[in-house]
Design an enzyme around this catalytic site. Structure first.
Site, PDB file in Angstrom:
ATOM      1  CD  GLN A   1      46.262  83.199  20.290  1.00 23.72           C
ATOM      2  OE1 GLN A   1      47.139  84.039  20.670  1.00 23.72           O
ATOM      3  NE2 GLN A   1      45.617  82.481  20.802  1.00 23.72           N
ATOM      4  CG  PHE A   2      48.353  76.531  19.670  1.00 25.83           C
ATOM      5  CD1 PHE A   2      47.504  75.572  19.582  1.00 25.83           C
ATOM      6  CD2 PHE A   2      48.933  76.934  20.677  1.00 25.83           C
ATOM      7  CE1 PHE A   2      46.806  75.134  20.650  1.00 25.83           C
ATOM      8  CE2 PHE A   2      48.424  76.486  22.162  1.00 25.83           C
ATOM      9  CZ  PHE A   2      47.349  75.519  21.963  1.00 25.83           C
ATOM     10  CB  THR A   3      44.149  78.841  19.670  1.00 27.97           C
ATOM     11  OG1 THR A   3      44.342  80.371  19.672  1.00 27.97           O
ATOM     12  CG2 THR A   3      44.418  78.156  20.825  1.00 27.97           C
TER      13      THR A   3
END
Length: 148
Positions: free
Chosen positions: A78-80
């Protein structure tokens, strides 16, 4: 590293309509990797999450660990979680590049497995649909940059 850990009754992740990972009771872990994270960071975070006691005991108190309830982990990259939200359109340059993030995502999961947990997962960088039946709900945020 940043992680959003949700206590779930069940969770799954699909890629292109096909189930990639699925668990019953346990944790859904949305995991983001920062540019300064290391293998040591991944191991420390994995230990913290695996030792977390948020499952109810016989008195209804959050006192049991994942091991005590025989739970599993579903990990989704989950880079966000590293979004810069200072404008209406988030930027994601604060996240680690894939050549750094992917191995640390794998290290996190391998350490959880080495501790004896079943670990299911999505696919790093893929477009995924995540489903969960939250339990409680109990959701906890971890940020290794803000912890001692």
């Amino acid at each position: 590293m940043r992680a959003v850990v949700t206590r779930v009754r069940s969770a799954s992740v699909e890629i292109g309509g096909t189930v990639s990972g699925q668990i019953g009771q346990g944790y859904l872990v949305l995991l983001g990797v920062g540019p300064n994270d290391t293998e040591e960071t991944a191991i420390k975070l994995a230990d913290k999450i695996c030792n977390l006691r948020v499952f109810e005991d016989e008195n209804g108190k959050m006192n049991r660990s994942l091991e005590q309830i025989g739970g599993s982990i579903l990990t989704v990259s989950q880079f966000t979680l590293y979004a810069d939200t200072s404008s209406r359109r988030p930027g994601f340059t604060g996240a680690a590049k894939p050549d750094i993030a992917a191995p640390l995502y794998e290290k996190f999961m391998s350490h959880c497995r080495a501790r004896g947990f079943e670990v299911q997962h999505g696919e790093f960088g893929a477009d995924m649909q995540v489903f969960s039946q939250n339990d409680g709900p109990v959701t906890i945020l971890f940020d290794t940059e803000k912890e001692n």
